[in-house]
Motif scaffolding. Structure first.
Motif, PDB file in Angstrom:
ATOM      1  N   VAL A 167      94.913 -34.360 -21.681  1.00 24.38           N
ATOM      2  CA  VAL A 167      94.305 -35.126 -22.779  1.00 24.38           C
ATOM      3  C   VAL A 167      93.454 -36.272 -22.221  1.00 24.38           C
ATOM      4  O   VAL A 167      92.341 -36.529 -22.692  1.00 24.38           O
ATOM      5  N   HIS A 184      98.943 -41.532 -25.191  1.00 19.21           N
ATOM      6  CA  HIS A 184      99.026 -41.066 -26.586  1.00 19.21           C
ATOM      7  C   HIS A 184     100.384 -40.431 -26.950  1.00 19.21           C
ATOM      8  O   HIS A 184     100.825 -40.530 -28.085  1.00 19.21           O
ATOM      9  N   ASP A 185     101.027 -39.780 -25.997  1.00 28.89           N
ATOM     10  CA  ASP A 185     102.303 -39.091 -26.289  1.00 28.89           C
ATOM     11  C   ASP A 185     103.488 -39.761 -25.590  1.00 28.89           C
ATOM     12  O   ASP A 185     104.495 -39.097 -25.320  1.00 28.89           O
ATOM     13  N   HIS A 192      96.529 -40.172 -33.711  1.00 29.61           N
ATOM     14  CA  HIS A 192      96.124 -38.957 -33.004  1.00 29.61           C
ATOM     15  C   HIS A 192      96.730 -37.680 -33.572  1.00 29.61           C
ATOM     16  O   HIS A 192      96.303 -36.588 -33.233  1.00 29.61           O
ATOM     17  N   ASP A 238      93.408 -34.328 -27.763  1.00 27.73           N
ATOM     18  CA  ASP A 238      94.769 -33.815 -27.874  1.00 27.73           C
ATOM     19  C   ASP A 238      94.759 -32.361 -28.362  1.00 27.73           C
ATOM     20  O   ASP A 238      95.579 -31.548 -27.942  1.00 27.73           O
ATOM     21  N   HIS A 283     100.324 -32.055 -19.997  1.00 28.50           N
ATOM     22  CA  HIS A 283      99.494 -32.142 -21.209  1.00 28.50           C
ATOM     23  C   HIS A 283      98.839 -33.530 -21.292  1.00 28.50           C
ATOM     24  O   HIS A 283      97.656 -33.649 -21.621  1.00 28.50           O
ATOM     25  N   ARG A 331      95.885 -26.333 -23.461  1.00 25.27           N
ATOM     26  CA  ARG A 331      96.293 -25.763 -24.746  1.00 25.27           C
ATOM     27  C   ARG A 331      95.914 -24.278 -24.813  1.00 25.27           C
ATOM     28  O   ARG A 331      94.732 -23.940 -24.635  1.00 25.27           O
TER      29      ARG A 331
HETATM   30 FE   FE2 Z   1      99.499 -34.848 -27.324  1.00 23.00          FE
END
Ligand code: FE2
Length: 208
Positions: A27, A53-54, A113, A131, A23, A137
């Motif tokens: 992103v 970001h994650d 985010h 995201d 993922h 997704r």
């Molecule tokens: Fe994410």
């Protein structure tokens, strides 16, 4: 800025399960796609923020709260534990890569985010949306939002038209999130509501 992509990816991978890392790459790639439309001068920085970001998303709630204490992040009692990773992730990324790489722009991209915020920067919008709609997704709201954006953006001729499509996509993203949370009897973060109202009533501009 000299980004050592192999090192950055390897570092992120240490903290993420395989599915999350996939993922993450999605992103970062989507941030590039959106960046080519709205921020072609910041592609590397967007890719970097997408990768980060994650970074703390796979940490459990106990660890998230521990990090909030360590980084002196004020946590409102109403915040859903699921949202903590955006705040801890921004601080953790800064701790690992330093102020030069994780400057205010990258920090904000990570930090907002999940919920967005009033007066979101274009950089923050791109990471937020990347995201939501990255290729991996499959949740119906994500697919719907991705199609909503790309069906329209390809028709837009001027930057003003593109920014208007971006604005409408942001409103829709918050609408979908809020409806979803209501249908599942979950709490809605105030920032999510405020962001929705902000995009509903403000036009977007390119940053100088
Ligand atoms: Fe994410």
């Amino acid at each position: 800025m000299n980004y050592d992509w192999e090192f950055i990816k390897a570092t992120v991978k240490v903290f993420q399960k395989d599915k999350r890392y996939k993922h993450t790459l999605g992103v970062a790639n989507e941030a590039l796609n959106l960046g080519r439309i709205f921020m072609p001068n910041k592609l590397e920085k967007l890719y970097f923020a997408g990768l980060l970001h994650d970074i703390t998303k796979d940490f459990n709630t106990e660890k998230q709260l521990e990090m909030c204490k360590k980084f002196e992040i004020s946590v409102s009692p109403s915040i859903a534990p699921k949202l903590l990773h955006s705040k801890t992730g921004a601080h953790f990324a800064k701790e690992i890569f330093g102020d030069e790489f994780v400057d205010d722009e990258v920090f904000g991209g990570i930090c907002y985010h999940t919920t967005g915020r009033v007066n979101m920067s274009l950089f923050e919008i791109i990471i937020y949306l990347a995201d939501y709609i990255e290729d991996g997704r499959t949740f119906e709201d994500c697919v719907y939002l991705r199609e909503f954006f790309y069906d329209r953006i390809n028709e837009a001729k001027t930057m003003q038209e593109k920014l208007e499509i971006l604005r409408k996509t942001m409103v829709l993203s918050f609408d979908l999130t809020i409806k979803n949370l209501i249908s599942e009897d979950k709490q809605i973060d105030c920032d999510t509501v405020n962001s929705r109202n902000y995009f509903l009533t403000n036009t977007l501009e390119l940053e100088s």
